[in-house]
Design a protein around this motif. Structure first.
Motif, PDB file in Angstrom:
ATOM      1  N   VAL A   1       6.198  -8.101 -13.318  1.00 37.54           N
ATOM      2  CA  VAL A   1       5.131  -7.165 -13.649  1.00 37.54           C
ATOM      3  C   VAL A   1       4.790  -6.339 -12.405  1.00 37.54           C
ATOM      4  O   VAL A   1       4.482  -6.897 -11.347  1.00 37.54           O
ATOM      5  N   VAL A   2       4.883  -5.029 -12.529  1.00 42.84           N
ATOM      6  CA  VAL A   2       4.490  -4.121 -11.456  1.00 42.84           C
ATOM      7  C   VAL A   2       3.385  -3.221 -11.984  1.00 42.84           C
ATOM      8  O   VAL A   2       3.570  -2.498 -12.964  1.00 42.84           O
ATOM      9  N   LEU A   3       2.224  -3.285 -11.360  1.00 42.67           N
ATOM     10  CA  LEU A   3       1.065  -2.481 -11.757  1.00 42.67           C
ATOM     11  C   LEU A   3       0.867  -1.359 -10.752  1.00 42.67           C
ATOM     12  O   LEU A   3       1.059  -1.554  -9.544  1.00 42.67           O
ATOM     13  N   THR A   4       0.466  -0.189 -11.245  1.00 38.39           N
ATOM     14  CA  THR A   4       0.388   0.983 -10.379  1.00 38.39           C
ATOM     15  C   THR A   4      -0.995   1.637 -10.418  1.00 38.39           C
ATOM     16  O   THR A   4      -1.721   1.531 -11.407  1.00 38.39           O
TER      17      THR A   4
ATOM     18  N   THR B   1       0.814  -1.214   0.000  1.00 38.90           N
ATOM     19  CA  THR B   1       0.000   0.000   0.000  1.00 38.90           C
ATOM     20  C   THR B   1       0.848   1.264   0.000  1.00 38.90           C
ATOM     21  O   THR B   1       0.531   2.231  -0.687  1.00 38.90           O
ATOM     22  N   ASN B   2       1.921   1.288   0.795  1.00 35.68           N
ATOM     23  CA  ASN B   2       2.771   2.475   0.893  1.00 35.68           C
ATOM     24  C   ASN B   2       3.985   2.168   1.759  1.00 35.68           C
ATOM     25  O   ASN B   2       4.052   1.121   2.405  1.00 35.68           O
ATOM     26  N   ILE B   3       4.927   3.105   1.756  1.00 37.66           N
ATOM     27  CA  ILE B   3       6.103   3.003   2.626  1.00 37.66           C
ATOM     28  C   ILE B   3       6.119   4.256   3.491  1.00 37.66           C
ATOM     29  O   ILE B   3       6.386   5.359   3.018  1.00 37.66           O
TER      30      ILE B   3
ATOM     31  N   ALA C   1       1.343   4.482  -7.298  1.00 34.24           N
ATOM     32  CA  ALA C   1       2.213   5.390  -8.056  1.00 34.24           C
ATOM     33  C   ALA C   1       2.374   6.728  -7.350  1.00 34.24           C
ATOM     34  O   ALA C   1       3.248   7.524  -7.711  1.00 34.24           O
ATOM     35  N   ASP C   2       1.549   6.991  -6.326  1.00 37.95           N
ATOM     36  CA  ASP C   2       1.635   8.244  -5.582  1.00 37.95           C
ATOM     37  C   ASP C   2       2.686   8.190  -4.480  1.00 37.95           C
ATOM     38  O   ASP C   2       2.968   9.202  -3.844  1.00 37.95           O
ATOM     39  N   ASP C   3       3.247   7.012  -4.238  1.00 43.21           N
ATOM     40  CA  ASP C   3       4.277   6.851  -3.213  1.00 43.21           C
ATOM     41  C   ASP C   3       5.649   6.898  -3.878  1.00 43.21           C
ATOM     42  O   ASP C   3       5.982   6.032  -4.687  1.00 43.21           O
ATOM     43  N   PRO C   4       6.466   7.894  -3.544  1.00 42.79           N
ATOM     44  CA  PRO C   4       7.768   8.028  -4.220  1.00 42.79           C
ATOM     45  C   PRO C   4       8.697   6.848  -3.993  1.00 42.79           C
ATOM     46  O   PRO C   4       9.610   6.619  -4.789  1.00 42.79           O
ATOM     47  N   MET C   5       8.476   6.076  -2.920  1.00 47.56           N
ATOM     48  CA  MET C   5       9.315   4.916  -2.664  1.00 47.56           C
ATOM     49  C   MET C   5       8.910   3.717  -3.516  1.00 47.56           C
ATOM     50  O   MET C   5       9.681   2.757  -3.649  1.00 47.56           O
ATOM     51  N   LEU C   6       7.696   3.758  -4.088  1.00 48.11           N
ATOM     52  CA  LEU C   6       7.158   2.605  -4.804  1.00 48.11           C
ATOM     53  C   LEU C   6       6.991   2.813  -6.302  1.00 48.11           C
ATOM     54  O   LEU C   6       7.030   1.851  -7.072  1.00 48.11           O
ATOM     55  N   ARG C   7       6.793   4.067  -6.723  1.00 49.14           N
ATOM     56  CA  ARG C   7       6.329   4.310  -8.083  1.00 49.14           C
ATOM     57  C   ARG C   7       7.284   3.807  -9.171  1.00 49.14           C
ATOM     58  O   ARG C   7       6.855   3.490 -10.277  1.00 49.14           O
TER      59      ARG C   7
END
Length: 453
Positions: A232-235, A180-182, A217-223
């Protein structure tokens, strides 16, 4: 739990069983030993299950998993019973060829898990993690609840230290995962956000290389993970047409009204209107993750939207209720700067006739970052559009000190003083947010003010 062979189970653990039996239950608690149960003796800080093996057999267990032979009792001896619990979970999980979604993240993993379960339940009989069974003991116990009736599962994984999610993921073997987020939760043990990301990415260690990962994609650590990982990474994003280039699904035209959020989900060339029976931009993010899971599982947008519309907040996680003519937002299960921002956002946007009042307590497990992060929450409160701020706890004084003059602030470390001041201050029409780490027990103050909730 489906019936399994005790000898086959022991074989999967690299050992043998002294007896042949069929097992229909695995328990670590002598108070819960139905017929056909295997007792697993865990060693803990306060209790040692090995002290209760004989009692478990007298109570009806057919055998016990132990790390040492106990007399002439029927013991399946392993090197480490905690690891054996995870290994048995892995053995049992392999009996089911179903979609299994692993969910983790600093904030929002439980809500996201619930929304995913709502979505998948429109197509499958879906097993989900219950209560706080998201650790190395609770997670395999959740796997043992799988039956031949289940067509999908959603497994939540939490952690405090490195290695925990790795061990759980290797046991559960997710066919897809959501991070979900970092944020900053457990940064005391993990050192930095980079350390938190590393720990969350342990989820991949139990997944096939082709299993997709879903992230914000809104998390700078994950996007940018899609550029760094060979899978495969989906955002997803809530930034509408301003979402980062390449985002797979985004929400647009988000509106909150009377406890309900409507928004448009844009995916590929399609746009659909979603209705979510809760509020908060963070919940729209959680819904987008659930939408992506549904799409991967071959569900239609209509099926997914029906599932999202059935979501209900659980426990003390942003539970919105009417009490004494006031709107109460109870969000006392955990707290971090990200979830504080989300809670203040909900309060600031909530339509009410009276004042908007935040009751914020300490955020725990932040270590040396605590003062800086509590000060950051104070800055958030200053700009959240609220009228009053009540701060509770030792660290929360740094929230109060940085909230500025635009907000009326009261600060105390005494629960009775806080309760009395709130009882004196609150009036009909007010909207009140209660938010703190679970260890602060703000739910007890809510109960004193409003009765059982």
């Amino acid at each position: 739990m489906e019936t399994i062979s005790l000898k086959e189970l022991a074989k999967s653990l690299g050992t043998t069983s002294p007896i042949d039996a069929e097992i229909t239950c695995i328990s670590t608690d002598t108070r819960n030993l139905p017929e056909g149960c295997l007792f697993l003796a865990l060693r803990g800080a306060k209790f040692d299950g090995h002290d209760f093996v004989e009692q478990s057999l007298k109570a009806g267990a057919v055998a016990a998993v132990t790390d040492t032979q106990i007399g002439d009792l029927p013991c399946i001896v392993v090197e480490n019973t905690g690891q054996a619990l995870l290994d048995i979970g892995s053995y049992y999980r392999d009996m089911f060829d179903i979609p299994l979604v692993g969910v983790t993240g600093s904030v929002g993993k439980t809500t996201t898990k619930e929304m995913i379960a709502c979505v998948l339940s429109e197509k499958y009989c879906t097993l989900k993690t219950e209560k706080n069974f998201n650790n190395e003991i609770g997670m395999p116990k959740t796997l043992f609840c799988l039956t031949k009736e289940h067509g999908a599962a959603v497994i939540e994984m939490g952690m405090n230290h490195f290695g925990e999610i790795s061990r759980m993921s290797r046991s559960a073997k997710p066919t897809m995962a959501v991070i979900t987020n970092i944020g900053y939760s457990h940064i005391e043990h993990l050192g930095s956000q980079e350390g938190i990301l590393k720990a969350k990415l342990e989820m991949l260690e139990g997944m096939d290389p082709e299993a997709p990962l879903i992230v914000s994609a809104d998390d700078p650590m994950l996007r940018d993970l899609g550029q760094k990982l060979e899978r495969v990474v989906l955002t997803y994003s809530v930034e509408g047409e301003n979402a980062p280039i390449g985002t797979d699904v985004y929400a647009d035209d988000i509106k909150e009204d009377d406890g309900v959020t409507t928004f448009t989900i844009c995916h590929a060339e399609n746009s659909v209107l979603a209705v979510l029976p809760t509020v908060g931009i963070h919940n729209v993010k959680n819904a987008l993750a659930a939408y992506m899971v549904g799409i991967i599982c071959g569900m239609t947008p209509q099926e997914i939207l029906c599932g999202l519309a059935k979501y209900e907040p659980t426990g003390m996680r942003q539970n919105i209720m009417e009490k004494n003519g006031q709107t109460v937002i109870a969000d006392c299960y955990n707290a971090s700067p990200d979830s504080m921002r989300a809670g203040l956002g909900v309060l600031g946007n909530y339509q009410c006739e009276g004042r908007k009042i935040a009751v914020l307590g300490d955020m725990l497990e932040l270590g040396e970052h605590s003062q800086m992060l509590h000060a950051k929450v104070g800055e958030m409160a200053k700009n959240a559009g609220i009228d009053m701020l009540f701060c509770y706890g030792t660290a929360a004084k740094d929230i109060a000190a940085n909230a500025g003059d635009a907000v009326a602030v009261f600060c105390t470390e005494d629960a009775e003083e806080l309760t009395a001041k709130l009882r004196e201050t609150l009036r009909e029409g007010d909207c009140v947010l209660f938010k703190a780490s679970h260890g602060m027990h703000l739910e007890e103050i809510i109960t004193k003010l409003y009765g059982e909730v």
